[in-house]
Design an enzyme around this catalytic site. Sequence first.
Site, PDB file in Angstrom:
ATOM      1  N   ARG A  88       0.759  -1.197  -0.014  1.00  0.00           N
ATOM      2  CA  ARG A  88      -0.060  -0.038   0.131  1.00  0.00           C
ATOM      3  C   ARG A  88       0.823   1.406  -0.003  1.00  0.00           C
ATOM      4  O   ARG A  88       0.157   2.390  -0.082  1.00  0.00           O
ATOM      5  CB  ARG A  88      -1.030   0.100   1.167  1.00  0.00           C
ATOM      6  CG  ARG A  88      -2.268  -0.044   1.070  1.00  0.00           C
ATOM      7  CD  ARG A  88      -2.912  -0.211   2.368  1.00  0.00           C
ATOM      8  NE  ARG A  88      -4.413  -0.165   2.174  1.00  0.00           N
ATOM      9  CZ  ARG A  88      -5.369  -1.016   2.377  1.00  0.00           C
ATOM     10  NH1 ARG A  88      -5.048  -2.195   2.265  1.00  0.00           N
ATOM     11  NH2 ARG A  88      -6.516  -0.836   2.250  1.00  0.00           N
ATOM     12  N   ARG A 127     -21.491  -2.944   2.574  1.00  0.00           N
ATOM     13  CA  ARG A 127     -20.714  -3.973   2.662  1.00  0.00           C
ATOM     14  C   ARG A 127     -20.951  -4.355   4.030  1.00  0.00           C
ATOM     15  O   ARG A 127     -21.176  -4.143   4.957  1.00  0.00           O
ATOM     16  CB  ARG A 127     -19.111  -3.824   2.638  1.00  0.00           C
ATOM     17  CG  ARG A 127     -18.053  -4.765   2.921  1.00  0.00           C
ATOM     18  CD  ARG A 127     -16.953  -4.740   2.565  1.00  0.00           C
ATOM     19  NE  ARG A 127     -16.189  -3.344   3.244  1.00  0.00           N
ATOM     20  CZ  ARG A 127     -15.047  -3.250   2.637  1.00  0.00           C
ATOM     21  NH1 ARG A 127     -14.400  -3.791   1.756  1.00  0.00           N
ATOM     22  NH2 ARG A 127     -14.346  -2.054   2.966  1.00  0.00           N
ATOM     23  N   ARG A 161     -17.810  -3.950   9.134  1.00  0.00           N
ATOM     24  CA  ARG A 161     -16.694  -3.493   9.686  1.00  0.00           C
ATOM     25  C   ARG A 161     -16.893  -1.906  10.437  1.00  0.00           C
ATOM     26  O   ARG A 161     -17.563  -0.959   9.842  1.00  0.00           O
ATOM     27  CB  ARG A 161     -15.738  -3.162   8.675  1.00  0.00           C
ATOM     28  CG  ARG A 161     -15.026  -4.475   8.290  1.00  0.00           C
ATOM     29  CD  ARG A 161     -14.346  -4.640   6.755  1.00  0.00           C
ATOM     30  NE  ARG A 161     -13.306  -3.368   6.929  1.00  0.00           N
ATOM     31  CZ  ARG A 161     -12.526  -3.261   5.724  1.00  0.00           C
ATOM     32  NH1 ARG A 161     -12.280  -4.100   4.940  1.00  0.00           N
ATOM     33  NH2 ARG A 161     -11.637  -2.193   5.518  1.00  0.00           N
ATOM     34  N   ARG A 172      -9.632   7.115   3.990  1.00  0.00           N
ATOM     35  CA  ARG A 172      -9.160   6.045   3.476  1.00  0.00           C
ATOM     36  C   ARG A 172      -8.976   6.261   1.890  1.00  0.00           C
ATOM     37  O   ARG A 172      -7.880   5.952   1.408  1.00  0.00           O
ATOM     38  CB  ARG A 172      -9.781   4.725   3.693  1.00  0.00           C
ATOM     39  CG  ARG A 172      -9.676   4.123   5.110  1.00  0.00           C
ATOM     40  CD  ARG A 172     -11.012   3.422   5.453  1.00  0.00           C
ATOM     41  NE  ARG A 172     -11.272   2.173   4.657  1.00  0.00           N
ATOM     42  CZ  ARG A 172     -12.272   1.533   4.699  1.00  0.00           C
ATOM     43  NH1 ARG A 172     -13.345   1.872   5.485  1.00  0.00           N
ATOM     44  NH2 ARG A 172     -12.501   0.576   3.849  1.00  0.00           N
TER      45      ARG A 172
HETATM   46  P1  ADP Z   1     -10.226  -1.895   2.163  1.00  0.00           P
HETATM   47  O1  ADP Z   1     -10.631  -3.315   1.735  1.00  0.00           O
HETATM   48  O2  ADP Z   1     -11.598  -1.455   2.430  1.00  0.00           O
HETATM   49  O3  ADP Z   1      -9.394  -1.557   1.095  1.00  0.00           O
HETATM   50  P2  ADP Z   1      -8.632  -3.527   3.853  1.00  0.00           P
HETATM   51  O4  ADP Z   1      -9.258  -4.627   4.678  1.00  0.00           O
HETATM   52  O5  ADP Z   1      -7.459  -3.596   3.012  1.00  0.00           O
HETATM   53  O6  ADP Z   1      -9.494  -2.284   3.290  1.00  0.00           O
HETATM   54  O7  ADP Z   1      -7.713  -2.589   5.269  1.00  0.00           O
HETATM   55  C1  ADP Z   1      -8.315  -2.086   6.332  1.00  0.00           C
HETATM   56  C2  ADP Z   1      -7.444  -1.344   7.268  1.00  0.00           C
HETATM   57  O8  ADP Z   1      -6.374  -2.158   7.556  1.00  0.00           O
HETATM   58  C3  ADP Z   1      -6.769  -0.147   6.182  1.00  0.00           C
HETATM   59  O9  ADP Z   1      -7.497   1.054   6.403  1.00  0.00           O
HETATM   60  C4  ADP Z   1      -5.334   0.148   7.079  1.00  0.00           C
HETATM   61  O10 ADP Z   1      -5.768   0.731   8.336  1.00  0.00           O
HETATM   62  C5  ADP Z   1      -5.208  -1.087   7.535  1.00  0.00           C
HETATM   63  N1  ADP Z   1      -4.001  -2.019   6.486  1.00  0.00           N
HETATM   64  C6  ADP Z   1      -4.370  -2.986   5.693  1.00  0.00           C
HETATM   65  N2  ADP Z   1      -3.391  -3.218   5.029  1.00  0.00           N
HETATM   66  C7  ADP Z   1      -2.527  -2.337   4.905  1.00  0.00           C
HETATM   67  C8  ADP Z   1      -1.121  -1.958   4.457  1.00  0.00           C
HETATM   68  N3  ADP Z   1      -0.583  -2.832   3.599  1.00  0.00           N
HETATM   69  N4  ADP Z   1      -0.592  -0.897   4.975  1.00  0.00           N
HETATM   70  C9  ADP Z   1      -0.895  -0.342   5.942  1.00  0.00           C
HETATM   71  N5  ADP Z   1      -2.094  -0.409   6.621  1.00  0.00           N
HETATM   72  C10 ADP Z   1      -2.827  -1.339   6.233  1.00  0.00           C
HETATM   73  P1  ADP Z   2     -12.050  -4.126  -1.256  1.00  0.00           P
HETATM   74  O1  ADP Z   2     -11.633  -5.462  -0.776  1.00  0.00           O
HETATM   75  O2  ADP Z   2     -11.415  -3.770  -2.382  1.00  0.00           O
HETATM   76  O3  ADP Z   2     -12.361  -2.910  -0.201  1.00  0.00           O
HETATM   77  P2  ADP Z   2     -14.420  -5.814  -1.540  1.00  0.00           P
HETATM   78  O4  ADP Z   2     -14.482  -6.801  -2.539  1.00  0.00           O
HETATM   79  O5  ADP Z   2     -14.904  -5.905  -0.036  1.00  0.00           O
HETATM   80  O6  ADP Z   2     -13.691  -4.453  -1.816  1.00  0.00           O
HETATM   81  O7  ADP Z   2     -15.977  -4.999  -2.183  1.00  0.00           O
HETATM   82  C1  ADP Z   2     -16.709  -3.887  -1.489  1.00  0.00           C
HETATM   83  C2  ADP Z   2     -18.165  -4.163  -1.541  1.00  0.00           C
HETATM   84  O8  ADP Z   2     -18.669  -4.144  -2.876  1.00  0.00           O
HETATM   85  C3  ADP Z   2     -18.572  -5.524  -1.144  1.00  0.00           C
HETATM   86  O9  ADP Z   2     -19.791  -5.394  -0.254  1.00  0.00           O
HETATM   87  C4  ADP Z   2     -18.878  -6.445  -2.385  1.00  0.00           C
HETATM   88  O10 ADP Z   2     -19.687  -7.474  -2.251  1.00  0.00           O
HETATM   89  C5  ADP Z   2     -19.048  -5.510  -3.360  1.00  0.00           C
HETATM   90  N1  ADP Z   2     -18.655  -5.524  -4.712  1.00  0.00           N
HETATM   91  C6  ADP Z   2     -17.383  -6.051  -5.048  1.00  0.00           C
HETATM   92  N2  ADP Z   2     -17.141  -6.212  -6.349  1.00  0.00           N
HETATM   93  C7  ADP Z   2     -18.411  -5.480  -6.890  1.00  0.00           C
HETATM   94  C8  ADP Z   2     -18.884  -5.339  -8.405  1.00  0.00           C
HETATM   95  N3  ADP Z   2     -18.024  -5.625  -9.386  1.00  0.00           N
HETATM   96  N4  ADP Z   2     -20.179  -4.651  -8.261  1.00  0.00           N
HETATM   97  C9  ADP Z   2     -20.975  -4.328  -7.367  1.00  0.00           C
HETATM   98  N5  ADP Z   2     -20.677  -4.624  -5.930  1.00  0.00           N
HETATM   99  C10 ADP Z   2     -19.082  -5.129  -5.795  1.00  0.00           C
END
Ligand code: ADP
Ligand code: ADP
Length: 219
Positions: A88, A127, A161, A172
């Site tokens: 990241r 989500r 979450r 974010r």
């Molecule tokens: P999203 O799916 O919404 O992108 P993640 O589940 O990947 O969020 O991450 C949730 C939180 O965990 C981030 O907002 C950050 O605080 C932390 N995090 C996850 N991966 C990293 C990373 N590679 N470096 C720094 N912080 C991280």
């Molecule tokens: P990230 O890990 O990048 O934060 P997620 O895979 O958790 O994203 O997806 C975020 C939300 O959007 C989830 O509720 C998921 O079910 C939904 N979602 C994911 N891909 C799509 C898509 N192509 N179209 C509509 N909704 C989606």
Amino acid sequence: MRLILSGPPGCGKGTQAQILSHNFQIAHLSTGDMLREAVSIGSKIGLEAKKTMERGGLVPDAVVISIISERIERQDCDLGFVLDGFPRTLPQAEALDKLLVGKNLAIHSVIEIRVKDELLIERISGRFSCSQCGEGYHDRFKQVKRAGVCDFCGSTEFSRRKDDNERTIRERLGNYYAQTSPVLPYYESKNLLSSVDGMAKIDDVTLAIDRVVNNARKD
Ligand code: ADP
Ligand code: ADP
Ligand code: ZN
């Protein structure tokens, strides 16, 4: 096969990583999931990361790098892995390179999932996931087939979450553009980057990623 999924919060990294992990029998490595696990068991890392995660900040590079370096040693990574949410920052990308070079391994492909900001907020606000098996869902875009019951494991418990609220999402997103998006040109310069349209339906995004992965396999 070793892949990286990149893109802003809510673009679909977790959803697609889960599908890739299943289809290619590779490990799904989500630093977000690992950190949430650390928070829930109350480990030292979890206690340190909790506040940063709740406000939508990035956990220090050294912490996530050490988590990942331990994780890729495990046997389930022998056939490969898909990284979701890591690297990241540029220092994370550089650390990953060093780690892999030391093991004589390489990344095959980095896939950027592109989604507009307005849509990301809608995605993240709706989500939720199964508390038992972790399957991800969405209030509108990926509903459970039978109301209140997980399609995969039959559990009736779901969770949202704490950081999936509009204020934190904006924080974010800001961090994504400032700190994570510079990772993309880094991989482009190594000829590893492809982008897919993440605004398409989930199945269509999967097809687009499959095309990228199959091309990478031919190289
Ligand atoms: P999203 O799916 O919404 O992108 P993640 O589940 O990947 O969020 O991450 C949730 C939180 O965990 C981030 O907002 C950050 O605080 C932390 N995090 C996850 N991966 C990293 C990373 N590679 N470096 C720094 N912080 C991280
Ligand atoms: P990230 O890990 O990048 O934060 P997620 O895979 O958790 O994203 O997806 C975020 C939300 O959007 C989830 O509720 C998921 O079910 C939904 N979602 C994911 N891909 C799509 C898509 N192509 N179209 C509509 N909704 C989606
Ligand atoms: Zn379930």
